[in-house]
Scaffold this motif. Sequence first.
Motif, short mmCIF file in Angstrom:
data_model
loop_
_atom_site.label_atom_id
_atom_site.label_comp_id
_atom_site.label_asym_id
_atom_site.label_seq_id
_atom_site.Cartn_x
_atom_site.Cartn_y
_atom_site.Cartn_z
N TYR A 157 0.79 -1.11 -0.10
CA TYR A 157 0.04 -0.02 0.04
C TYR A 157 0.80 1.38 0.08
O TYR A 157 0.56 2.13 -0.82
N ALA A 158 1.89 1.20 0.93
CA ALA A 158 2.70 2.55 0.90
C ALA A 158 3.54 2.79 -0.35
O ALA A 158 3.66 4.01 -0.70
N ASN A 159 3.84 1.63 -1.25
CA ASN A 159 4.61 1.83 -2.14
C ASN A 159 3.82 2.36 -3.38
O ASN A 159 4.27 3.25 -4.04
N GLU A 160 2.53 1.95 -3.43
CA GLU A 160 1.54 2.26 -4.38
C GLU A 160 1.48 3.74 -4.12
O GLU A 160 1.28 4.51 -5.03
N LYS A 161 0.99 4.27 -3.17
CA LYS A 161 0.71 5.46 -2.65
C LYS A 161 1.75 6.51 -2.78
O LYS A 161 1.62 7.64 -3.72
N ALA A 162 2.94 6.01 -2.48
CA ALA A 162 4.25 6.92 -2.81
C ALA A 162 4.69 7.13 -4.20
O ALA A 162 4.94 8.45 -4.45
N ALA A 163 4.38 6.02 -5.13
CA ALA A 163 4.59 6.28 -6.39
C ALA A 163 3.68 7.34 -6.96
O ALA A 163 4.30 8.14 -7.97
#
Length: 442
Positions: A157-163
């Motif tokens: 989730y964090a990687n998707e939002k950060a991207a």
Amino acid sequence: MVHCFSFDNEYYLYDVASGSLHKCDALTCQVINKMQGLPYDFGGVEQDVIDEIEKEIIELKTQGILMKEDNPVVPPKSEYVKALCLHICHDCNLRCKYCFAGTGAYSGEREFMSEEVALKAIDFLIENSGDRKVLETDFFGGEPLLNFDVVKKTVEYANEKAAKLGKKFLFTMTTNGVLLSGEKAEWLNENMENVVLSLDGRPEVHDAVRKTVNGKGSFDVIIENFKNFVANRGDKSYYIRGTFTNKNLDFAKDVLFMADSGFKEISLEPVVLAKGHELELTDQMLPQIKEEYKALAREYVKRRREGKGFHFFHFAIDLEGGPCLAKRVNACGAGNEYFSVTPVGDIYPCHQFADKPEFYMGNVFDGKINAEIRAKFKNSSLFTRQGCENCFARYHCSGGCAANNYAFNGDINKPYAYTCELMKTRTECALHVLSEEKEDGE
């Protein structure tokens, strides 16, 4: 301020403000002490010899090499959050005797962080990160691998939002290693920027304090897990992190055991416990502990020269490139740029405050941080720590751990004297190691 000290008949001058280190002789140390109004003993040396040394020191002072004026400036602290420690699990599959977190439960209920809370914590971090591009999340416990599915979903989730926002997450996990095998080990090696592996050293030392729930030692369970994990880690960061107590005051043997076991990144910390605990380190033990650090430093240098070197956290010191001034003065950022989040979403200055209701700062679902508590931490720095202005090691410890200061003195700005003593010894050892490395051309 110039700190004069000796190590195995080698004499050093450490200029605190400039960060310069010089070898000298015993008499020069005494002259420096006299010039700074400190006790000295010339031992019958002729006055003209002393005057000549003093003249040379004055010249070095004029050149800004020695006795440099210290002009402390507190770098501004950011208003934006950079990191969270997620208490992904308030439970543990070990029952370590010295655990500050009450064997993982933090004096409360044994509980896991839900996916909902974890994702909301990530939202909270992103929403409060301002223009920061790199954000950090540490998975902590208890034992975080007990809640592995939520860890994985949180990272995804964090990687998707950060991207989508032009940001990047760096993840760390601290694990006791019991479950560190198979899919879990492979996934951590792929997704964690750093992994902290808990091992206290020799089997008998480790097993005496780090027992499983059924009372058995955990060394045999974890050692192969750690070796396999590190072997597959490649060039990614990790370190073995241990604790020594009054049961292994010969802790240098534990550091060397870990190095001989193939681990090259090692930290071994003194236990911090309340007075009267069966494993506490007392004032009477300080001389032995200090000598043990010196013995370790000698062996550390010897092994590096033999091509069998390793990295010991407390002997790593850089007088030229870092750490940066902001970090040396403002320390870890707890309570201002860095927070911990409990399984129910409650926010605290860091994981070591999580069982102290007076430091409750809010909840990730509210999205607000207690401004009064945050101000206490934001306004705290090396220059608000009592007594640090006269300590030569101040730029390498930043006034000590706020949680330890509070636990022993009731004030985050009043350093815990015991760790101060150990920090001074470790800093001298580190400076000696650095000097030896420089002479060896490393």
